[in-house]
Design a protein around this motif. Structure first.
Motif, PDB file in Angstrom:
ATOM      1  N   LEU A 132      20.735 -15.732  27.461  1.00 15.08           N
ATOM      2  CA  LEU A 132      21.994 -14.991  27.401  1.00 15.08           C
ATOM      3  C   LEU A 132      22.034 -14.078  26.183  1.00 15.08           C
ATOM      4  O   LEU A 132      22.304 -12.880  26.289  1.00 15.08           O
ATOM      5  CB  LEU A 132      23.178 -15.955  27.368  1.00 15.08           C
ATOM      6  CG  LEU A 132      24.549 -15.312  27.068  1.00 15.08           C
ATOM      7  CD1 LEU A 132      24.910 -14.288  28.131  1.00 15.08           C
ATOM      8  CD2 LEU A 132      25.624 -16.379  26.931  1.00 15.08           C
ATOM      9  N   GLU A 133      21.751 -14.639  25.011  1.00 14.96           N
ATOM     10  CA  GLU A 133      21.839 -13.844  23.790  1.00 14.96           C
ATOM     11  C   GLU A 133      20.736 -12.792  23.716  1.00 14.96           C
ATOM     12  O   GLU A 133      20.960 -11.659  23.279  1.00 14.96           O
ATOM     13  CB  GLU A 133      21.784 -14.764  22.569  1.00 14.96           C
ATOM     14  CG  GLU A 133      23.049 -15.594  22.400  1.00 14.96           C
ATOM     15  CD  GLU A 133      22.850 -16.714  21.408  1.00 14.96           C
ATOM     16  OE1 GLU A 133      23.378 -16.603  20.285  1.00 14.96           O
ATOM     17  OE2 GLU A 133      22.172 -17.700  21.746  1.00 14.96           O
ATOM     18  N   TRP A 191      26.384 -14.672  33.616  1.00 17.85           N
ATOM     19  CA  TRP A 191      26.018 -15.874  32.866  1.00 17.85           C
ATOM     20  C   TRP A 191      27.116 -16.349  31.917  1.00 17.85           C
ATOM     21  O   TRP A 191      27.287 -17.546  31.715  1.00 17.85           O
ATOM     22  CB  TRP A 191      24.752 -15.621  32.041  1.00 17.85           C
ATOM     23  CG  TRP A 191      23.494 -15.481  32.839  1.00 17.85           C
ATOM     24  CD1 TRP A 191      23.282 -15.827  34.136  1.00 17.85           C
ATOM     25  CD2 TRP A 191      22.251 -14.946  32.364  1.00 17.85           C
ATOM     26  NE1 TRP A 191      21.999 -15.546  34.516  1.00 17.85           N
ATOM     27  CE2 TRP A 191      21.336 -15.005  33.447  1.00 17.85           C
ATOM     28  CE3 TRP A 191      21.827 -14.420  31.150  1.00 17.85           C
ATOM     29  CZ2 TRP A 191      20.023 -14.558  33.328  1.00 17.85           C
ATOM     30  CZ3 TRP A 191      20.513 -13.984  31.031  1.00 17.85           C
ATOM     31  CH2 TRP A 191      19.624 -14.049  32.106  1.00 17.85           C
ATOM     32  N   ALA A 192      27.811 -15.414  31.289  1.00 17.37           N
ATOM     33  CA  ALA A 192      28.766 -15.768  30.228  1.00 17.37           C
ATOM     34  C   ALA A 192      30.129 -16.071  30.834  1.00 17.37           C
ATOM     35  O   ALA A 192      31.039 -15.238  30.802  1.00 17.37           O
ATOM     36  CB  ALA A 192      28.854 -14.635  29.203  1.00 17.37           C
ATOM     37  N   ASP A 197      30.423 -18.734  25.475  1.00 15.32           N
ATOM     38  CA  ASP A 197      29.287 -17.903  25.874  1.00 15.32           C
ATOM     39  C   ASP A 197      29.573 -16.430  25.661  1.00 15.32           C
ATOM     40  O   ASP A 197      28.695 -15.662  25.240  1.00 15.32           O
ATOM     41  CB  ASP A 197      28.946 -18.152  27.344  1.00 15.32           C
ATOM     42  CG  ASP A 197      28.194 -19.458  27.557  1.00 15.32           C
ATOM     43  OD1 ASP A 197      27.690 -20.019  26.566  1.00 15.32           O
ATOM     44  OD2 ASP A 197      28.128 -19.910  28.719  1.00 15.32           O
ATOM     45  N   GLN A 198      30.780 -16.019  25.938  1.00 17.23           N
ATOM     46  CA  GLN A 198      31.134 -14.619  25.755  1.00 17.23           C
ATOM     47  C   GLN A 198      31.091 -14.224  24.279  1.00 17.23           C
ATOM     48  O   GLN A 198      30.621 -13.134  23.931  1.00 17.23           O
ATOM     49  CB  GLN A 198      32.506 -14.351  26.369  1.00 17.23           C
ATOM     50  CG  GLN A 198      32.504 -14.455  27.893  1.00 17.23           C
ATOM     51  CD  GLN A 198      33.867 -14.260  28.508  1.00 17.23           C
ATOM     52  OE1 GLN A 198      34.833 -13.952  27.806  1.00 17.23           O
ATOM     53  NE2 GLN A 198      33.966 -14.429  29.817  1.00 17.23           N
ATOM     54  N   ARG A 200      29.175 -15.572  22.038  1.00 13.94           N
ATOM     55  CA  ARG A 200      27.761 -15.525  21.670  1.00 13.94           C
ATOM     56  C   ARG A 200      27.125 -14.219  22.128  1.00 13.94           C
ATOM     57  O   ARG A 200      26.300 -13.626  21.417  1.00 13.94           O
ATOM     58  CB  ARG A 200      27.013 -16.714  22.269  1.00 13.94           C
ATOM     59  CG  ARG A 200      27.328 -18.039  21.573  1.00 13.94           C
ATOM     60  CD  ARG A 200      26.852 -19.231  22.380  1.00 13.94           C
ATOM     61  NE  ARG A 200      25.468 -19.116  22.777  1.00 13.94           N
ATOM     62  CZ  ARG A 200      24.993 -19.423  23.984  1.00 13.94           C
ATOM     63  NH1 ARG A 200      25.822 -19.858  24.923  1.00 13.94           N
ATOM     64  NH2 ARG A 200      23.716 -19.314  24.255  1.00 13.94           N
TER      65      ARG A 200
END
Length: 228
Positions: A132-133, A191-192, A197-198, A200
């Motif tokens: 993700l990142e 994914w986020a 998560d968002q 990140r």
């Protein structure tokens, strides 16, 4: 929520992108000397040659054949499918058009310490962080098409001593950047899902903007007399 999240990502890519850096502003206004422009080409090449390296690291994190095939295209875009092809080769041609031998760029001897640190930081980020990142950090590409158009116009208008054939990299990235950013944005949005998560993902994009800004800081503050 997803719309607000996408808006945040686009805002970061626009407001923190390196087109606002004083060095890029001077470049696009035609205010750079020949040595300043050559210094940028030398040092930016160090970043360019590491793009397929970070993309290989990201590819290894992807869990389906479809996603790996999609990301592998980025490596081929820069490395080419044969010798003499790809974005790295086109950057070498830009160097030649500006009076720099390919051997000088490939040696890396003139790369500034600050540029090495910035590029190493980005490659290690993609090595150590999750998919993700790592993918979110690539979303600086959202602003790439605009800066490519601006750069082509600036080079043609203000730097006629550079053969226009050397601008092929910029012309190609205008289209590639739009495709790359669209694919990456779709992955990040899917994914986020959680707020964590968002956050990140946004932080990863901020980090990448800082990498590009730091690279230009090093180039902008270097003493031209210290360059070969």
């Amino acid at each position: 929520m997803s719309t607000a999240f996408e808006d945040r990502l686009r805002a970061v890519a626009q407001e923190r992108y390196h087109d606002r850096h004083p060095f890029n502003v001077r470049m696009h206004q035609g205010e750079l000397t020949r040595e300043e422009l050559r210094r940028w080409i030398r040092n930016r090449f160090h970043y360019q040659r590491h793009i397929p390296v970070k993309d290989a690291l990201i590819t290894a994190k992807l869990h389906t054949s479809r996603l790996r095939r999609m990301w592998l295209r980025r490596i081929q875009d820069h490395d080419g499918q044969a010798d003499g092809e790809g974005g790295i080769e086109r950057w070498l041609r830009l160097g030649e058009a500006a009076g720099l031998a390919p051997s000088e760029l490939l040696s890396g001897e003139a790369v500034l310490p600050g540029v090495r640190l910035a590029v190493d930081g980005y490659v290690n980020f993609c090595r150590l962080r999750g998919p993700l990142e790592a993918v979110a950090a690539s979303l600086t590409e959202l602003s790439a098409p605009d800066i490519m158009r601006t750069r082509i116009e600036a080079f043609e208008r203000h730097y006629p001593w550079i053969d226009t054939g050397g601008l092929a990299y910029f012309r190609t990235r205008e289209t590639q950047g739009r495709q790359d950013s669209g694919e990456a944005l779709g992955l990040v949005l899917s994914w986020a899902r959680s707020e964590e998560d968002q956050e990140r993902a946004v932080a990863a994009l901020v980090f990448k903007c800082d990498v590009l800004w730091s690279l230009l800081d090093a180039v902008d503050h270097a003493d031209a007399k210290e360059q070969p």
